[in-house]
Write a protein that holds these residues in place. Sequence first.
Motif, PDB file in Angstrom:
ATOM      1  N   GLY A  74     -33.157 -49.912 -50.435  1.00 45.86           N
ATOM      2  CA  GLY A  74     -32.866 -50.243 -49.591  1.00 45.86           C
ATOM      3  C   GLY A  74     -31.834 -50.267 -48.688  1.00 45.86           C
ATOM      4  N   GLU A  75     -31.721 -49.244 -48.635  1.00 47.07           N
ATOM      5  CA  GLU A  75     -30.564 -49.192 -47.711  1.00 47.07           C
ATOM      6  C   GLU A  75     -30.638 -47.729 -46.230  1.00 47.07           C
ATOM      7  OE1 GLU A  75     -26.606 -49.179 -47.605  1.00 47.07           O
ATOM      8  OE2 GLU A  75     -27.784 -49.769 -49.611  1.00 47.07           O
ATOM      9  N   ILE A  76     -30.016 -48.425 -44.965  1.00 48.30           N
ATOM     10  CA  ILE A  76     -30.460 -48.280 -43.725  1.00 48.30           C
ATOM     11  C   ILE A  76     -29.404 -46.435 -43.311  1.00 48.30           C
ATOM     12  CG2 ILE A  76     -30.772 -47.855 -41.488  1.00 48.30           C
ATOM     13  CD1 ILE A  76     -30.788 -51.756 -42.252  1.00 48.30           C
ATOM     14  N   TYR A  77     -30.162 -45.945 -42.461  1.00 48.50           N
ATOM     15  CA  TYR A  77     -28.985 -44.737 -42.549  1.00 48.50           C
ATOM     16  C   TYR A  77     -29.804 -44.592 -40.966  1.00 48.50           C
ATOM     17  CZ  TYR A  77     -28.443 -44.035 -47.391  1.00 48.50           C
ATOM     18  OH  TYR A  77     -28.210 -44.008 -48.382  1.00 48.50           O
ATOM     19  N   ASN A  78     -29.070 -44.808 -40.427  1.00 49.52           N
ATOM     20  CA  ASN A  78     -29.153 -43.393 -38.938  1.00 49.52           C
ATOM     21  C   ASN A  78     -28.593 -42.454 -39.011  1.00 49.52           C
ATOM     22  OD1 ASN A  78     -28.509 -45.966 -37.808  1.00 49.52           O
ATOM     23  ND2 ASN A  78     -26.073 -45.616 -36.914  1.00 49.52           N
ATOM     24  N   VAL A  79     -29.604 -41.188 -38.419  1.00 48.20           N
ATOM     25  CA  VAL A  79     -29.579 -40.050 -37.758  1.00 48.20           C
ATOM     26  C   VAL A  79     -29.543 -39.685 -36.547  1.00 48.20           C
ATOM     27  CG1 VAL A  79     -31.212 -38.230 -38.175  1.00 48.20           C
ATOM     28  CG2 VAL A  79     -31.484 -39.932 -39.857  1.00 48.20           C
ATOM     29  N   GLY A  80     -28.657 -39.531 -36.559  1.00 48.41           N
ATOM     30  CA  GLY A  80     -27.357 -39.853 -34.972  1.00 48.41           C
ATOM     31  C   GLY A  80     -26.978 -38.114 -35.045  1.00 48.41           C
ATOM     32  N   THR A  81     -26.745 -38.096 -32.881  1.00 50.23           N
ATOM     33  CA  THR A  81     -25.981 -36.330 -32.772  1.00 50.23           C
ATOM     34  C   THR A  81     -25.300 -36.874 -31.995  1.00 50.23           C
ATOM     35  OG1 THR A  81     -26.411 -34.202 -31.644  1.00 50.23           O
ATOM     36  CG2 THR A  81     -27.687 -36.364 -30.781  1.00 50.23           C
ATOM     37  N   SER A  82     -23.572 -36.188 -31.670  1.00 53.13           N
ATOM     38  CA  SER A  82     -22.961 -36.577 -30.984  1.00 53.13           C
ATOM     39  C   SER A  82     -23.097 -35.877 -29.444  1.00 53.13           C
ATOM     40  CB  SER A  82     -21.487 -35.334 -31.537  1.00 53.13           C
ATOM     41  OG  SER A  82     -21.731 -34.329 -31.754  1.00 53.13           O
ATOM     42  N   CYS A  83     -24.519 -35.015 -29.280  1.00 48.84           N
ATOM     43  CA  CYS A  83     -25.149 -34.446 -28.732  1.00 48.84           C
ATOM     44  C   CYS A  83     -25.363 -35.408 -27.249  1.00 48.84           C
ATOM     45  CB  CYS A  83     -26.258 -33.254 -28.794  1.00 48.84           C
ATOM     46  SG  CYS A  83     -26.714 -32.057 -26.939  1.00 48.84           S
ATOM     47  N   GLU A  84     -24.290 -35.848 -26.393  1.00 48.35           N
ATOM     48  CA  GLU A  84     -25.194 -36.990 -25.880  1.00 48.35           C
ATOM     49  C   GLU A  84     -25.330 -36.177 -24.332  1.00 48.35           C
ATOM     50  OE1 GLU A  84     -24.316 -41.430 -23.874  1.00 48.35           O
ATOM     51  OE2 GLU A  84     -22.702 -40.469 -25.057  1.00 48.35           O
ATOM     52  N   ILE A  85     -26.791 -36.375 -23.454  1.00 50.35           N
ATOM     53  CA  ILE A  85     -26.777 -35.617 -22.134  1.00 50.35           C
ATOM     54  C   ILE A  85     -27.919 -36.429 -21.438  1.00 50.35           C
ATOM     55  CG2 ILE A  85     -28.351 -33.767 -20.836  1.00 50.35           C
ATOM     56  CD1 ILE A  85     -26.460 -33.089 -23.106  1.00 50.35           C
ATOM     57  N   LEU A  86     -26.605 -36.523 -20.408  1.00 47.06           N
ATOM     58  CA  LEU A  86     -27.333 -37.644 -18.946  1.00 47.06           C
ATOM     59  C   LEU A  86     -28.722 -37.214 -18.250  1.00 47.06           C
ATOM     60  CD1 LEU A  86     -23.593 -37.896 -16.898  1.00 47.06           C
ATOM     61  CD2 LEU A  86     -25.268 -39.396 -17.451  1.00 47.06           C
ATOM     62  N   ILE A  87     -29.528 -38.193 -18.428  1.00 45.62           N
ATOM     63  CA  ILE A  87     -30.904 -37.415 -17.717  1.00 45.62           C
ATOM     64  C   ILE A  87     -30.785 -36.436 -16.852  1.00 45.62           C
ATOM     65  CG2 ILE A  87     -32.884 -38.323 -17.030  1.00 45.62           C
ATOM     66  CD1 ILE A  87     -32.220 -38.481 -20.068  1.00 45.62           C
ATOM     67  N   MET A  88     -30.172 -36.548 -15.583  1.00 45.23           N
ATOM     68  CA  MET A  88     -29.526 -35.854 -14.838  1.00 45.23           C
ATOM     69  C   MET A  88     -29.252 -34.647 -14.554  1.00 45.23           C
ATOM     70  SD  MET A  88     -29.747 -35.889 -11.396  1.00 45.23           S
ATOM     71  CE  MET A  88     -28.831 -37.286 -10.404  1.00 45.23           C
ATOM     72  N   GLN A  89     -28.142 -34.870 -15.951  1.00 48.26           N
ATOM     73  CA  GLN A  89     -27.762 -33.427 -16.526  1.00 48.26           C
ATOM     74  C   GLN A  89     -29.242 -31.912 -16.399  1.00 48.26           C
ATOM     75  OE1 GLN A  89     -24.578 -33.316 -18.818  1.00 48.26           O
ATOM     76  NE2 GLN A  89     -24.508 -31.275 -19.861  1.00 48.26           N
ATOM     77  N   LEU A  90     -30.043 -32.921 -17.715  1.00 47.24           N
ATOM     78  CA  LEU A  90     -30.797 -32.022 -18.938  1.00 47.24           C
ATOM     79  C   LEU A  90     -31.797 -31.808 -18.232  1.00 47.24           C
ATOM     80  CD1 LEU A  90     -32.801 -31.817 -20.878  1.00 47.24           C
ATOM     81  CD2 LEU A  90     -33.346 -34.411 -20.766  1.00 47.24           C
ATOM     82  N   ALA A  91     -31.603 -32.395 -16.482  1.00 45.76           N
ATOM     83  CA  ALA A  91     -32.870 -31.859 -15.780  1.00 45.76           C
ATOM     84  C   ALA A  91     -32.616 -31.350 -14.437  1.00 45.76           C
ATOM     85  CB  ALA A  91     -33.614 -33.944 -14.559  1.00 45.76           C
TER      86      ALA A  91
END
Length: 342
Positions: free
Chosen positions: A241-258
């Motif tokens: 009955g529960e919901i679980y977020n599956v997240g990460t602190s790794c946030e990357i700008l799409i420009m930086q990724l490219a």
Amino acid sequence: MDFNSTVLVTGGSGFIGSHLVCSLVTRHPDWRIINLDILDYCCSPRSLESVEDRANYTFIRGDVCNSQLVNHIFNTENIDVIFHLAAKTHVETSFEAPASFQRVNIEGTKVLLAAAHQAPHQSQRFVYVSTDEVYGEGLDQVFDESSPVRPSNPYSTTKAAAEYLVRSYWDKYKFPIIITRSNNIYGPRQYTEKVIPKFLTLLQMNKKCTIQGTLPKSRHFLFVDDAINALRLVLEKGIVGEIYNVGTSCEILIMQLAKELVKMVKNVPDSEVNDWLEFVPDRPCVDLRYPISCEKLQQLGWRADVSWTEGIRQTVKWYQDNADFWSDQEPIRSKLEKVTNK
């Protein structure tokens, strides 16, 4: 051979699904793993070559919306666990063909739930794999599982609608559902319409990384092994009955990724990196970021173990070593001048 448990994975030939199937088949030889997949354009039978001959693996080619087939599976197999991953997921395509997303993502979930609930053998868990996009855009806000659902594109709207269907079976029947909502998952074998394999494929073709719009869009990237560990953990320890977020602190700008991928693939000096970038028109209703809190999942003992540095290294190496993996999917290669940030 008698098996202790039978697990049905829908969409088990897709990117996340194939990693999940391989993990379950290998780790649990005493479980029977059934993969139901229609083998859409973004799937490859090659993704499951490592397990296709295992005694505890069964592949059924079919449509999750085919109620006759799905009912037959549940009436003839003692399905104990369902991982429901079968879905259309490409945001940009969802604007062009929303009806197909409604059919697969909503109707498919409806068919599966009804069959599982009515089956003579009652399932112990129904794990529905959703997305962080159901929350909508978060600028300064971090979403937890109690945050309101505000999807902003046809894809995320269908995923949110499917979630409501799943929840209704818990509310009305106490059917043992669990929902997961994850950040962007990346890694080997991901189809080339998603942003990381798309950039890598463009660079391998000596083409520029195409970046939509000029706003500073970013995404949180979670390596596929960590996502699979999360799914296995919610099966073992998650509360129905529960919901679980599956997240990460790794946030990357799409420009930086490219830029990072340009350096890794093309090995050019910083002064030449921008030569491999090209800006193209934005898609409608693009969300800038999706920050989520996964404290609830962490309380079960989960952590994202694979660092961005290691995960992207493994991913780039796989695409370099398997440049022909998706070569039979020619239509997408002609569309690679577009980009998606999901």
